[in-house]
Design an enzyme around this catalytic site. Structure first.
Site, short mmCIF file in Angstrom:
data_model
loop_
_atom_site.label_atom_id
_atom_site.label_comp_id
_atom_site.label_asym_id
_atom_site.label_seq_id
_atom_site.Cartn_x
_atom_site.Cartn_y
_atom_site.Cartn_z
N GLU A 97 0.82 -1.20 0.00
CA GLU A 97 0.00 0.00 0.00
C GLU A 97 0.86 1.27 0.00
O GLU A 97 0.45 2.32 -0.49
CB GLU A 97 -0.85 -0.01 1.28
CG GLU A 97 -2.28 0.37 1.07
CD GLU A 97 -3.20 -0.59 1.83
OE1 GLU A 97 -4.17 -1.05 1.22
OE2 GLU A 97 -2.94 -0.89 3.00
N ARG A 157 1.21 3.36 -3.19
CA ARG A 157 0.16 4.38 -3.42
C ARG A 157 0.28 5.49 -2.38
O ARG A 157 0.14 6.66 -2.70
CB ARG A 157 -1.22 3.73 -3.39
CG ARG A 157 -1.59 3.02 -4.68
CD ARG A 157 -2.84 2.17 -4.52
NE ARG A 157 -2.55 0.98 -3.73
CZ ARG A 157 -3.41 0.39 -2.90
NH1 ARG A 157 -4.62 0.89 -2.74
NH2 ARG A 157 -3.07 -0.69 -2.24
N ARG A 175 -10.75 -6.31 7.39
CA ARG A 175 -9.68 -6.24 8.39
C ARG A 175 -8.88 -4.97 8.19
O ARG A 175 -8.47 -4.66 7.07
CB ARG A 175 -8.76 -7.45 8.25
CG ARG A 175 -7.61 -7.43 9.23
CD ARG A 175 -6.74 -8.66 9.06
NE ARG A 175 -6.03 -8.66 7.80
CZ ARG A 175 -4.91 -7.98 7.55
NH1 ARG A 175 -4.38 -7.20 8.48
NH2 ARG A 175 -4.32 -8.05 6.38
N VAL A 206 -1.65 -8.88 13.07
CA VAL A 206 -0.57 -9.15 14.02
C VAL A 206 -1.09 -9.03 15.46
O VAL A 206 -0.77 -9.85 16.32
CB VAL A 206 0.64 -8.23 13.77
CG1 VAL A 206 1.74 -8.51 14.77
CG2 VAL A 206 1.17 -8.42 12.35
N GLY A 225 -2.74 -3.88 10.46
CA GLY A 225 -2.17 -3.89 11.80
C GLY A 225 -2.93 -4.80 12.76
O GLY A 225 -2.43 -5.13 13.83
N ARG A 277 -9.44 -1.15 0.80
CA ARG A 277 -9.03 -2.21 -0.12
C ARG A 277 -10.20 -2.79 -0.93
O ARG A 277 -10.06 -3.04 -2.13
CB ARG A 277 -8.39 -3.34 0.67
CG ARG A 277 -7.06 -2.95 1.24
CD ARG A 277 -6.55 -4.00 2.21
NE ARG A 277 -5.21 -3.63 2.67
CZ ARG A 277 -4.52 -4.32 3.57
NH1 ARG A 277 -5.01 -5.41 4.09
NH2 ARG A 277 -3.31 -3.92 3.92
N GLU A 308 -5.60 -16.49 12.01
CA GLU A 308 -6.43 -16.39 10.80
C GLU A 308 -7.39 -17.56 10.65
O GLU A 308 -8.37 -17.48 9.90
CB GLU A 308 -5.52 -16.25 9.55
CG GLU A 308 -6.27 -15.70 8.34
CD GLU A 308 -5.40 -15.52 7.09
OE1 GLU A 308 -4.15 -15.50 7.22
OE2 GLU A 308 -5.98 -15.40 6.00
P1 ADP Z 1 -1.52 -17.08 11.65
O1 ADP Z 1 -1.27 -15.74 11.05
O2 ADP Z 1 -2.90 -17.28 12.06
O3 ADP Z 1 -0.52 -17.44 12.70
P2 ADP Z 1 -0.06 -18.27 9.49
O4 ADP Z 1 -0.56 -18.25 8.12
O5 ADP Z 1 1.01 -17.31 9.84
O6 ADP Z 1 -1.31 -18.12 10.46
O7 ADP Z 1 0.49 -19.70 9.87
C1 ADP Z 1 -0.25 -20.89 9.73
C2 ADP Z 1 0.73 -22.05 9.65
O8 ADP Z 1 0.05 -23.27 9.77
C3 ADP Z 1 1.49 -22.11 8.34
O9 ADP Z 1 2.87 -22.18 8.59
C4 ADP Z 1 0.97 -23.39 7.69
O10 ADP Z 1 1.92 -24.01 6.86
C5 ADP Z 1 0.61 -24.23 8.89
N1 ADP Z 1 -0.37 -25.28 8.64
C6 ADP Z 1 -1.51 -25.18 7.91
N2 ADP Z 1 -2.18 -26.35 7.91
C7 ADP Z 1 -1.47 -27.22 8.65
C8 ADP Z 1 -1.63 -28.61 9.01
N3 ADP Z 1 -2.67 -29.32 8.59
N4 ADP Z 1 -0.67 -29.18 9.77
C9 ADP Z 1 0.42 -28.48 10.19
N5 ADP Z 1 0.62 -27.18 9.87
C10 ADP Z 1 -0.30 -26.55 9.12
#
Ligand code: ADP
Length: 698
Positions: free
Chosen positions: A506, A509, A673, A679, A676, A530, A663
């Site tokens: 972002e 822009r 969302r 996190v 910020g 967005r 997430e």
């Molecule tokens: P958040 O921001 O909620 O912490 P992220 O996207 O940063 O979520 O991290 C989610 C993690 O979970 C990723 O590293 C992903 O590879 C892992 N993950 C997703 N599905 C599985 C699964 N079935 N078993 C183990 N790890 C998983």
């Protein structure tokens, strides 16, 4: 004479010797190794020569035909996997240059650096063959040995710059592999930098798989290692193809622990550190070979209110205002109780980050916040990569058991309570018994089937999500009876380059870039929320737009360097030249930019009422354009949780033993969302889930 080496054989390493050295050692080496007059017509031996190098999406093969008079008469370039609009489009121009200059020493096509470099490397190697450079000139290990013992260094182009490797070999062993690649995307490429050396040693072969999600860096490392081995006199064809294969028959293993945490992203790592510090045994499962998930990609910062940093900097803010801003941003469909917890515990989250050596002292304004509230690392680095690095350090120090390459497949239920998970690794199937399970698997942005299930209108939309983000946790929780909330609320980011799925921050822009359509005209206030900007783009011809910026903006914003080095930018020395490159009418684009510049001077945008990002105009050549369209950025809905991060079933009751954060959950962000809050969500609810799971264990 015809010395054709097929591209396939070449890739397998059968064409050893100088040609290989030239390819692998990169362009710098090419300049030294090709005789000065090699480009002159008549210097080559008639025949057809093929060589290959690694482009953006895969191998690029160059076949050069030398006619009877020793000049290059034909050049064929095959690079099927290159981004069609970028690298692919550059191929005819590169072909023409080699023919015209009768040399591999040509200019890179702007905006297609990776493909250009690959073509130059491969063409140089093919022409080295045509120059009659003898294969025998390459060093050769003694009969029966793999290497000439010693230490060798080589480099190759990675994602953000050169990756350099130093290998030490004995007659028959790869002893050590040191990789330097400071410019690689932190925590994606840098994982490859950290891990591939060990894998090469374990496999005793450079023929290992690139790491999923870090292909460019992996390939650069492997190229450099192969180059170093060639210097060490190795015959590359002698090394085994050592894919990390799935075992055909997996062993069954049963493990036991207090808490299993599924997914090593920001929420999972926070929970793992907190639960371990509370005295519990933890197993952290991660299906990818590296940690970080989407968290790694977070660039802005963490929203937090009433923090000591705000106080020290004289910033007035309140938990209440944070709640209101988040509710307003989320179109008021968020779960107010969850939002309140996030806001109330945000300052505590900042203190905790301080305590683990991950301070976020830089406080500033961000979209949707009434007060300066977004907290970022001191040095301006991306918050996600910064936190992931800090979390991993803690995890290391605490000796937490992280099982990489291990995917949780289902929750184990006993008498209505969750008592563990089943998981699958490369060699074993695990039954992991636990007192509590925390799901932190992230969203489902990378699972097209699931996206289409909940949002058919988003079919075919690219995503900025990391490769492992497939909604696994949502599916597992649902099977255990969990309820979902706001599952169709999916955030689109308006500026995503479609070939690479790279998100154009972002800030581009914010620092003054504009969006124009294929007709060369602006169509919206570029800094509206967005969802609004995304919708605006979808109404344009072809459902895309170009983001336009100038050299001043490039020099002031570090992030743009990555766009240029990746080859997704197109550039022109004048606005008209830029317009021609993107097929827009030059006069129209010139008028659009001149009009915009006059609005910047007047501080007013009568066309679309933009009021921010107008500090500087677009007037310093060269000019840049990136073709963008909306991309799936964040899946805001997910598993329903309560304020204790307990997972709620379809009857509205907590499922005993099951917790979730990050997430994978829904309710915090509502319908939109604000920057910020992702996190803030992972730090606060990762902690809450850990505290609740620890209490549940006891
Ligand atoms: P958040 O921001 O909620 O912490 P992220 O996207 O940063 O979520 O991290 C989610 C993690 O979970 C990723 O590293 C992903 O590879 C892992 N993950 C997703 N599905 C599985 C699964 N079935 N078993 C183990 N790890 C998983």
């Amino acid at each position: 004479m015809n010395k054709t080496i097929s591209a396939k054989e070449f890739r397998k390493g059968l064409a050893i010797g100088l040609a290989v050295m030239i390819i692998l050692a990169g362009l710098e080496a090419v300049e030294h190794l090709i005789p000065k007059n090699a480009g002159a017509k008549g210097d080559y031996t008639p025949g057809t020569y093929t060589a290959s190098s690694q482009g953006f999406g895969g191998p690029v093969d160059v076949t050069v035909t030398v006619g009877n008079k020793g000049g290059i008469t034909d050049v064929a370039i095959a690079g099927a996997a290159e981004t069609p609009d970028v690298g692919g489009a550059a191929i005819p121009a590169l072909q023409a240059q080699i023919l015209e200059k009768q040399s591999a020493e040509i200019d890179a096509v702007s905006g297609a650096t990776f493909t250009s470099n690959a073509v130059m490397e491969a063409a140089a190697a093919a022409l080295a063959q045509a120059s009659g450079m003898e294969v025998e000139e390459a060093p050769k290990a003694a009969e029966g040995d793999l290497f000439i013992p010693g230490t060798y260094t080589a480099s190759s182009k990675g994602f953000g710059g050169d990756v350099e490797v130093t290998v030490t070999v004995s007659e028959d062993m790869i002893e050590s592999v040191d990789i330097m690649g400071d410019h690689e995307t932190e925590n994606i490429g840098s994982f490859a930098v950290d891990m591939l050396g060990d894998r090469i040693i374990a496999a005793q072969s450079p023929n290992i798989d690139a790491l999923t999600g870090a292909t460019v860096t992996s390939n650069a490392i492997l190229r450099a290692v192969q180059s170093a081995f060639t210097q060490a006199g190795a015959d590359l064809s002698k090394f085994p193809q050592a894919q990390e294969e799935e075992a055909a028959e997996k062993t069954e293993e049963t493990l036991e622990t207090d808490i299993v945490i599924v997914g090593a992203g920001g929420a999972g790592m926070t929970a793992a550190i907190k639960a371990t510090n509370a005295g519990k045994n933890v197993i952290l499962l991660e299906k990818m070979p590296y940690a970080g998930g989407n968290t790694t990609k977070a660039t802005g910062g963490m929203n937090a209110a009433e923090t000591h940093y705000q106080e020290e900097q004289g910033i007035e803010d309140s938990v209440e205002q944070f709640v209101e801003d988040t509710m307003n941003g989320g179109h008021n469909i968020n779960d107010r109780d969850l939002v309140t917890i996030m806001a109330e515990k945000s300052a505590e989250g900042i203190d905790w980050l301080d305590s683990i050596g991950a301070p976020l002292p830089k406080v500033s304004f961000s979209g949707g916040a009434t007060n300066a509230r977004i907290h970022a690392p001191e040095d301006g680095s991306g918050v996600g990569a910064f936190l992931v690095t800090s979390f991993l350090k803690q995890i290391d120090e605490l000796g937490i058991n992280v099982m990489y390459d291990t995917k949780a497949t289902e929750l184990i239920m006993e008498d209505g309570a969750v008592t563990g998970v089943k998981a699958e690794g490369k060699k074993s199937i695990y039954t992991i018994k636990a007192k509590a399970v925390i799901l932190t698997t992230g969203g489902f942005g990378n699972n097209e089937e699931m996206i289409v299930q909940y949002r058919p209108d988003l079919k075919g939309t690219v995503t900025t999500s990391a490769p492992g983000i497939m909604g696994d946790g949502i599916v597992m929780a649902q099977a255990a009876g969990a309820d979902l909330v706001d599952i169709d609320q999916i955030q689109l980011h308006p500026t995503v380059e479609q070939g690479t799925s790279m998100l154009i921050t972002e800030s581009v822009r914010g620092d003054g870039a504009i969006l124009v359509n294929q007709e060369g005209k602006r169509f919206i206030n570029e800094l509206l929320p967005r969802d609004v900007v995304s919708a605006g783009e979808l109404e344009q011809t072809g459902s895309y737009a170009y983001i336009i910026f100038d050299q001043r903006l490039r020099e002031g914003l570090k992030a743009t360097e990555k766009y240029v080095s990746t080859g997704i930018t197109v550039q022109g020395d004048t606005i008209e030249e830029l317009a021609e490159q993107i097929g827009v009418d030059p006069a129209t684009l010139k008028e659009t930019i001149e009009t915009w510049n006059s609005y910047v001077a007047a501080g007013e945008d009568p066309d679309f009422e933009r009021t921010t990002g107008m500090e500087a105009d677009l007037s310093v050549a060269p000019y840049y354009a990136i073709k963008i369209a909306p991309g799936i950025h964040h899946t805001m809905g997910g598993i329903k949780i309560n304020t204790e991060a307990q997972v709620i079933n379809t009857e509205g009751e907590p499922i005993p033993g099951l917790f979730a954060a990050g997430e994978v959950t829904g309710g915090v962000h509502g319908g939109n969302r604000i920057g910020g809050n992702a996190v803030a969500d992972i730090v606060v609810f990762g902690s809450v889930a850990a505290e609740s799971a620890v209490a549940y264990c006891e």
